[in-house]
Design a protein around this motif. Sequence first.
Motif, PDB file in Angstrom:
ATOM      1  N   ASN A  39       0.830  -1.210   0.000  1.00  0.00           N
ATOM      2  CA  ASN A  39       0.000   0.000   0.000  1.00  0.00           C
ATOM      3  C   ASN A  39       0.861   1.256   0.000  1.00  0.00           C
ATOM      4  N   TYR A  57      -1.870   4.853  -5.950  1.00  0.00           N
ATOM      5  CA  TYR A  57      -2.426   5.897  -5.097  1.00  0.00           C
ATOM      6  C   TYR A  57      -1.709   7.229  -5.284  1.00  0.00           C
ATOM      7  N   PHE A 109      -5.036   5.467   1.884  1.00  0.00           N
ATOM      8  CA  PHE A 109      -4.438   5.810   0.592  1.00  0.00           C
ATOM      9  C   PHE A 109      -5.542   5.784  -0.458  1.00  0.00           C
ATOM     10  N   ALA A 110      -5.435   6.645  -1.474  1.00  0.00           N
ATOM     11  CA  ALA A 110      -6.496   6.628  -2.485  1.00  0.00           C
ATOM     12  C   ALA A 110      -6.059   7.223  -3.816  1.00  0.00           C
TER      13      ALA A 110
END
Length: 302
Positions: free
Chosen positions: A165, A171, A210-211
């Motif tokens: 991640n 992200y 996170f995005a």
Amino acid sequence: MKKAILFLILIIIFGGFFFWQELLDFYSKLFLKLPQEIQERIALIKEVEKQIAAPPPLRAKEEAPEPFLTQAGVINWTNLQREKYGLAPLKESAELNASALMKAKDMFAKQYFSHLSPSGEGVAELAEKAGYQFIAIAENLALGNFQDDEALVQGWMDSPGHRENILSLRYQEIGVAVFRGEFAELRSSHASAEASAFEEKTTWLAVQHFALPLSACPQPPEATLAQIKANEVRLKELEITLKEFQLEIKKIRPKWGPIYGQKVEQYNDLVSRYNELFSQTQDLINQYNNWVVLFNECAAGP
């Protein structure tokens, strides 16, 4: 010779008598324009399959005597790790900070340590509550008295799922919350039935969100789609009017003269307007479909 000519004239006269209606219909059709039909329809934006990454929550392996965590420090050390591997830094998002804080407070309030709350609420629902629209989102969780921000981020980096991640190319934005409070933990697996198996201790909960925001992908203009739909409604209305005109023209007798000519002229003028609107709509559809292709390619990711 004269008999042959006379015979031919008689054939024409009698033929015209018996096939007069067919001849008139054929004659009238020579002067009627035909409207085009829309062959292409609007492409649709694919339903964005919201991608969610949530590795098993991390617990501290060692309890530091004087732990202290900060939101800014966790974001900083996360981006330092990305920089170390040649990746672009993540941009801090106020909405993701809010969703991460909601998660931390909820875990303390309901005494659970999981990506899903007792009511089944996860990172996606929290982000939506915070007003954040996304294509892909991820959550890292940590519980325990980590020495500091660097130690916490290193703990996540030592865990394959959390590391993925942190170092993901997918992200672009990040939100973080760190919160200290009382959390009930299992005291011992050998606790007696009479004694409470849980005891509260002061500890830290850390949350990373996170995005990839929805705004990262070029979305088709809503105004273009609205214009296409309005044009299609108008085209349907014109189609109905044209059919009514056709029925009127078919009933007119005779198939010549000022009345017939005027009606055909009105019909042909309407067909021209229909075809012009049709062409404009096709151009708008092509433009919109190109936008859709770009959006779907972006949303699908590398």
